[in-house]
Design a protein around this motif. Structure first.
Motif, PDB file in Angstrom:
ATOM      1  N   LEU A  76       0.268 -12.863   6.437  1.00 22.52           N
ATOM      2  CA  LEU A  76      -0.265 -11.784   5.612  1.00 22.52           C
ATOM      3  C   LEU A  76       0.005 -12.119   4.152  1.00 22.52           C
ATOM      4  CD1 LEU A  76      -1.593  -8.948   5.884  1.00 22.52           C
ATOM      5  CD2 LEU A  76       0.730  -7.999   5.833  1.00 22.52           C
ATOM      6  N   PHE A  77      -1.010 -11.938   3.298  1.00 24.92           N
ATOM      7  CA  PHE A  77      -0.927 -12.283   1.884  1.00 24.92           C
ATOM      8  C   PHE A  77      -1.347 -11.095   1.024  1.00 24.92           C
ATOM      9  CE2 PHE A  77      -1.826 -16.123   4.234  1.00 24.92           C
ATOM     10  CZ  PHE A  77      -1.015 -17.079   3.648  1.00 24.92           C
ATOM     11  N   LEU A  78      -0.913 -11.106  -0.243  1.00 26.13           N
ATOM     12  CA  LEU A  78      -1.440 -10.162  -1.214  1.00 26.13           C
ATOM     13  C   LEU A  78      -2.901 -10.511  -1.459  1.00 26.13           C
ATOM     14  CD1 LEU A  78       1.460  -9.869  -3.822  1.00 26.13           C
ATOM     15  CD2 LEU A  78       0.861  -8.276  -1.989  1.00 26.13           C
ATOM     16  N   ALA A  79      -3.602  -9.692  -2.237  1.00 24.12           N
ATOM     17  CA  ALA A  79      -5.036  -9.871  -2.472  1.00 24.12           C
ATOM     18  C   ALA A  79      -5.390 -11.227  -3.072  1.00 24.12           C
ATOM     19  CB  ALA A  79      -5.554  -8.755  -3.377  1.00 24.12           C
ATOM     20  N   GLY A  84      -4.495 -13.983  -2.100  1.00 20.29           N
ATOM     21  CA  GLY A  84      -4.621 -14.958  -1.030  1.00 20.29           C
ATOM     22  C   GLY A  84      -3.592 -16.071  -1.074  1.00 20.29           C
ATOM     23  N   ALA A  85      -2.690 -16.039  -2.061  1.00 18.16           N
ATOM     24  CA  ALA A  85      -1.688 -17.093  -2.210  1.00 18.16           C
ATOM     25  C   ALA A  85      -0.264 -16.585  -2.036  1.00 18.16           C
ATOM     26  CB  ALA A  85      -1.821 -17.751  -3.587  1.00 18.16           C
ATOM     27  N   THR A  86      -0.024 -15.315  -2.362  1.00 15.09           N
ATOM     28  CA  THR A  86       1.327 -14.760  -2.290  1.00 15.09           C
ATOM     29  C   THR A  86       1.604 -14.258  -0.885  1.00 15.09           C
ATOM     30  OG1 THR A  86       1.157 -14.110  -4.609  1.00 15.09           O
ATOM     31  CG2 THR A  86       2.948 -13.127  -3.313  1.00 15.09           C
ATOM     32  N   LEU A  87       2.459 -14.979  -0.163  1.00 18.17           N
ATOM     33  CA  LEU A  87       2.787 -14.663   1.222  1.00 18.17           C
ATOM     34  C   LEU A  87       3.670 -13.421   1.297  1.00 18.17           C
ATOM     35  CD1 LEU A  87       2.582 -15.683   4.183  1.00 18.17           C
ATOM     36  CD2 LEU A  87       4.667 -16.987   3.741  1.00 18.17           C
ATOM     37  N   ILE A  88       3.375 -12.536   2.235  1.00 18.05           N
ATOM     38  CA  ILE A  88       4.208 -11.364   2.510  1.00 18.05           C
ATOM     39  C   ILE A  88       4.996 -11.663   3.774  1.00 18.05           C
ATOM     40  CG2 ILE A  88       4.235  -8.914   3.084  1.00 18.05           C
ATOM     41  CD1 ILE A  88       1.504  -8.689   1.665  1.00 18.05           C
ATOM     42  N   HIS A  89       6.313 -11.548   3.699  1.00 17.48           N
ATOM     43  CA  HIS A  89       7.195 -11.796   4.838  1.00 17.48           C
ATOM     44  C   HIS A  89       7.572 -10.486   5.507  1.00 17.48           C
ATOM     45  CE1 HIS A  89       7.883 -15.175   2.024  1.00 17.48           C
ATOM     46  NE2 HIS A  89       7.884 -15.887   3.137  1.00 17.48           N
ATOM     47  N   GLN A 102      -0.384  -2.839  -5.122  1.00 18.76           N
ATOM     48  CA  GLN A 102      -0.670  -4.060  -4.362  1.00 18.76           C
ATOM     49  C   GLN A 102      -1.364  -3.730  -3.047  1.00 18.76           C
ATOM     50  OE1 GLN A 102       3.409  -5.443  -4.507  1.00 18.76           O
ATOM     51  NE2 GLN A 102       2.808  -7.220  -5.743  1.00 18.76           N
ATOM     52  N   GLY A 103      -0.954  -2.641  -2.387  1.00 17.28           N
ATOM     53  CA  GLY A 103      -1.620  -2.209  -1.161  1.00 17.28           C
ATOM     54  C   GLY A 103      -3.054  -1.789  -1.413  1.00 17.28           C
ATOM     55  N   ALA A 104      -3.282  -1.090  -2.545  1.00 17.41           N
ATOM     56  CA  ALA A 104      -4.625  -0.630  -2.896  1.00 17.41           C
ATOM     57  C   ALA A 104      -5.549  -1.791  -3.250  1.00 17.41           C
ATOM     58  CB  ALA A 104      -4.548   0.357  -4.051  1.00 17.41           C
ATOM     59  N   ALA A 105      -4.976  -2.873  -3.782  1.00 14.71           N
ATOM     60  CA  ALA A 105      -5.785  -4.049  -4.128  1.00 14.71           C
ATOM     61  C   ALA A 105      -6.282  -4.779  -2.881  1.00 14.71           C
ATOM     62  CB  ALA A 105      -4.973  -5.000  -5.003  1.00 14.71           C
ATOM     63  N   GLY A 106      -5.657  -4.509  -1.763  1.00 19.28           N
ATOM     64  CA  GLY A 106      -6.057  -5.130  -0.501  1.00 19.28           C
ATOM     65  C   GLY A 106      -5.178  -6.305  -0.149  1.00 19.28           C
TER      66      GLY A 106
END
Length: 103
Positions: A29-32, A34-39, A48-52
């Motif tokens: 799962l990544f932030l919008a 597409g590069a920042t990984l969510i652990h 950040q959630g609203a950005a998708g």
């Protein structure tokens, strides 16, 4: 797949400022961007959630997958609403072409 938008419930009001993400299964799962990984265990802001978010399934994975979201008033476990009472499960069913249907 991108466009996984997370937003607080209308019942929560403005006190929810973060989401805790956990139990990410069968992919990443990544932030919008597409590069920042969510652990698992990471906190993201409401903005950040609203950005998708973007989910990338594991190689050759075909099936259902999910992750969990908890509403929080802070960027740590002390702000989680009622010890997970507002926890949501996000479920995506992956089709062979990796398109998703959100339930």
């Amino acid at each position: 797949t991108s466009g996984l938008v997370i937003a607080p419930s209308a019942n929560n009001g403005s006190e929810v400022t973060y989401f805790k993400i956990g139990s990410i299964q069968n992919g990443s799962l990544f932030l919008a961007d597409g590069a920042t990984l969510i652990h698992n265990g990471d906190f993201i802001t409401v903005a950040q959630g609203a950005a998708g978010l973007k989910f990338s399934p594991a190689a050759n994975y075909n099936g259902s997958t999910s992750f969990q979201v908890w509403a929080s008033t802070s960027a740590d476990d002390t702000g989680i609403y009622l010890t997970g009472a507002f926890k949501s499960n996000c479920l995506a069913t992956w089709i062979r072409c990796h398109r998703a249907r959100y339930i």
